[in-house]
Design an enzyme around this catalytic site. Structure first.
Site, PDB file in Angstrom:
ATOM      1  N   LYS A 128       0.857  -1.191   0.000  1.00 31.41           N
ATOM      2  CA  LYS A 128       0.000   0.000   0.000  1.00 31.41           C
ATOM      3  C   LYS A 128       0.880   1.225   0.000  1.00 31.41           C
ATOM      4  CE  LYS A 128      -4.460   0.851   0.254  1.00 31.41           C
ATOM      5  NZ  LYS A 128      -5.594  -0.025  -0.065  1.00 31.41           N
ATOM      6  N   ASP A 168      -7.037   4.396  -4.240  1.00 32.87           N
ATOM      7  CA  ASP A 168      -7.705   4.242  -2.950  1.00 32.87           C
ATOM      8  C   ASP A 168      -8.332   5.620  -2.700  1.00 32.87           C
ATOM      9  OD1 ASP A 168      -7.670   2.119  -0.543  1.00 32.87           O
ATOM     10  OD2 ASP A 168      -7.530   4.089   0.371  1.00 32.87           O
TER      11      ASP A 168
HETATM   12  N1  GLU Z   1      -7.423   0.281  -2.706  1.00 33.96           N
HETATM   13  C1  GLU Z   1      -8.175  -0.896  -3.028  1.00 33.96           C
HETATM   14  C2  GLU Z   1      -8.176  -1.838  -1.853  1.00 33.96           C
HETATM   15  O1  GLU Z   1      -8.222  -1.387  -0.735  1.00 33.96           O
HETATM   16  C3  GLU Z   1      -7.741  -1.518  -4.342  1.00 33.96           C
HETATM   17  C4  GLU Z   1      -6.306  -1.927  -4.464  1.00 33.96           C
HETATM   18  C5  GLU Z   1      -5.896  -2.407  -5.857  1.00 33.96           C
HETATM   19  O2  GLU Z   1      -6.735  -2.482  -6.750  1.00 33.96           O
HETATM   20  O3  GLU Z   1      -4.703  -2.699  -6.006  1.00 33.96           O
HETATM   21  O4  GLU Z   1      -8.186  -3.026  -1.968  1.00 33.96           O
END
Ligand code: GLU
Length: 447
Positions: A128, A168
């Site tokens: 992340k 996100d």
């Molecule tokens: N931010 C989204 C999550 O919390 C998607 C992450 C992604 O698609 O890599 O899963």
């Protein structure tokens, strides 16, 4: 929640080694709380110190993001990328741009992402990133310059086989496009699979925009089915008004339910007839305005400034805003008002006290790492299409998403049963997610 003795020692060590990162501690404790029966059954996890290894990110990158605003002033933000675990595939997880971002938020999200991504059954590790940059009120030019500066450092850590970010909170198709453009300029590579959540014209996947909301709704539908229920005629609360919330509303409506309230950080809109999907899309996606504008334009609705959405009676609650938005008290209110199911579109939206209330009450409760996995699962489908230089149809992609969500639900139900807490999808998700990662780590030696 009291932890198994060995797990408590590991948890205390996590607190000591990561001071001041409350959300990360919370996420770790929640997972460890489910693993007691797992370490009892598989002693090799303890002797190989798998859990301690999983709690330590493989790599953490913190960097300066300098940029110039429209008035010519220099601005400085902090950028993060936590590459948490690559046992199952390249690091995968979104980027969050929000003023509340600090290392502890990114680590909680990255930690959750490991197990969520594992649950999807797709070959993706967990990571992340993000920044404390506040996009609110910024012009398109400012957003672009920030994204370009952010990528000017981040690009060296990415790659379709290395680390694949997406969006996100505060990061959508526009931001991903700016970052993709900058990555391409620096590397001289049209490497579509290095970012997901791209616009369709530059290699994005159909259904990616809708995926988290649709997926969460599919997941709740699966939970309802176990009690011979459906969305038909249900009153639904959806907190937030971003991408997850909007497409939750769309799918809930398609399945016969009615979303009576949504929210943003300023307040709540309530409409007993159901929120108007086209109007909310126009205000949020096209005009990029606050939700209060909805009430100004829709006479059947009410705007509750600083209101608490969870005070509104409902059958189903789908928190889709941010972490810790449902407190213990909110959870009690929901249960008292007759709520029968909760599906988390956001990451860790319920506090530990709230989770306890839902589990004690025996209502259907789908934790975020299972219920909102449809977003990242569709990102993995985007990676597949990019690798094949192909683009699938909407219906085909949505069918795959629905199948994945069914699979996740089933996996969680089985794991919960197998390890002695039938119906407890918190344990089911944590255990099933953990097992795959742990086994993949063991298979790769000391990593
Ligand atoms: N931010 C989204 C999550 O919390 C998607 C992450 C992604 O698609 O890599 O899963």
């Amino acid at each position: 929640m009291t932890l198994h003795e060995d797990l408590e020692a590991i948890y205390q060590d996590v607190i000591r080694r990561n001071p001041g990162e409350a959300e990360f501690h919370q996420a770790v404790k929640e997972v460890l709380g489910s693993l007691g029966p797992v370490v009892a059954k598989f002693p090799e996890f303890a002797s190989e110190r798998i859990i301690e290894r999983i709690c330590e990110p493989e790599r953490q990158i913190i960097f300066r993001v300098p940029w110039q605003d429209d008035r010519g002033n220099v601005q400085i933000n902090r950028g993060f990328r936590v590459e948490f675990n690559s046992a199952l595939g390249p690091y995968k997880g979104g980027l969050r741009f929000h003023p509340s971002v600090y290392l502890g938020i990114i680590k909680f999200l990255g930690f959750e992402q490991i197990f969520k991504n594992s649950l999807t059954g797709m070959p993706i590790g967990g990571g992340k990133g993000g920044s404390d940059f506040d996009p609110k009120g910024r012009s398109d030019g400012e957003i672009m310059r920030f994204c370009q500066s952010f990528m000017t450092e981040l690009y060296r850590h990415l790659g379709e086989y290395t680390d694949v970010p997406a969006g996100d909170i505060g990061v959508g198709g526009r931001e991903i496009g700016y970052m993709f453009g900058q990555y391409k300029r620096i590397t001289n590579r049209y490497e579509a699979g290095v970012l997901t959540g791209k616009a369709l014209i530059i290699g994005g996947s159909k259904v990616r925009t809708e995926a988290t909301g649709y997926g969460c709704t599919f997941f709740v539908n699966e939970m309802l089915r176990t009690r011979e229920q459906s969305f038909e005629g249900k009153r639904v609360l959806v907190s937030g008004s971003g991408n997850v919330a909007i497409y939750t509303l769309e799918k809930v409506r398609q399945l016969g339910g009615k979303v009576v309230a949504m929210s943003d950080s300023g307040g709540v809109i309530y409409d007993a007839n159901g929120i108007d999907l086209d109007l909310i899309k126009e205000i949020k996606e096209v005009e990029r305005k606050r939700i209060s504008v909805y009430a100004e334009r829709c006479s059947s609705s009410k705007y509750l400034a600083h209101g608490n959405i969870w005070d509104i009676p409902c059958d189903v609650a789908m928190p889709s805003a941010t972490q810790n938005e449902i407190t213990g008290r909110d959870a009690e209110t929901l249960v008292r008002n007759g709520c029968i199911a909760v599906g988390e579109g956001a990451n860790m939206p319920t506090t530990p006290e709230g989770v306890e209330v839902f589990l004690q009450a025996g209502i259907l409760y789908g934790p975020g790492k299972a219920a909102n996995a449809g977003g990242v699962a569709t990102s993995a489908l985007e990676m597949q299409q990019n690798a094949q230089r192909d683009a699938w149809k909407f219906e085909e992609t949505e069918r795959r998403l629905q199948e994945i969500m069914r699979g996740i639900h089933e996996t969680c139900v089985h794991a919960a049963e197998e390890f002695g807490t039938p119906g407890n999808l918190v344990n089911g998700a944590n255990i099933a997610g953990f097992m795959k990662v742990a086994q993949a780590m063991l298979a790769q030696g000391l990593i």
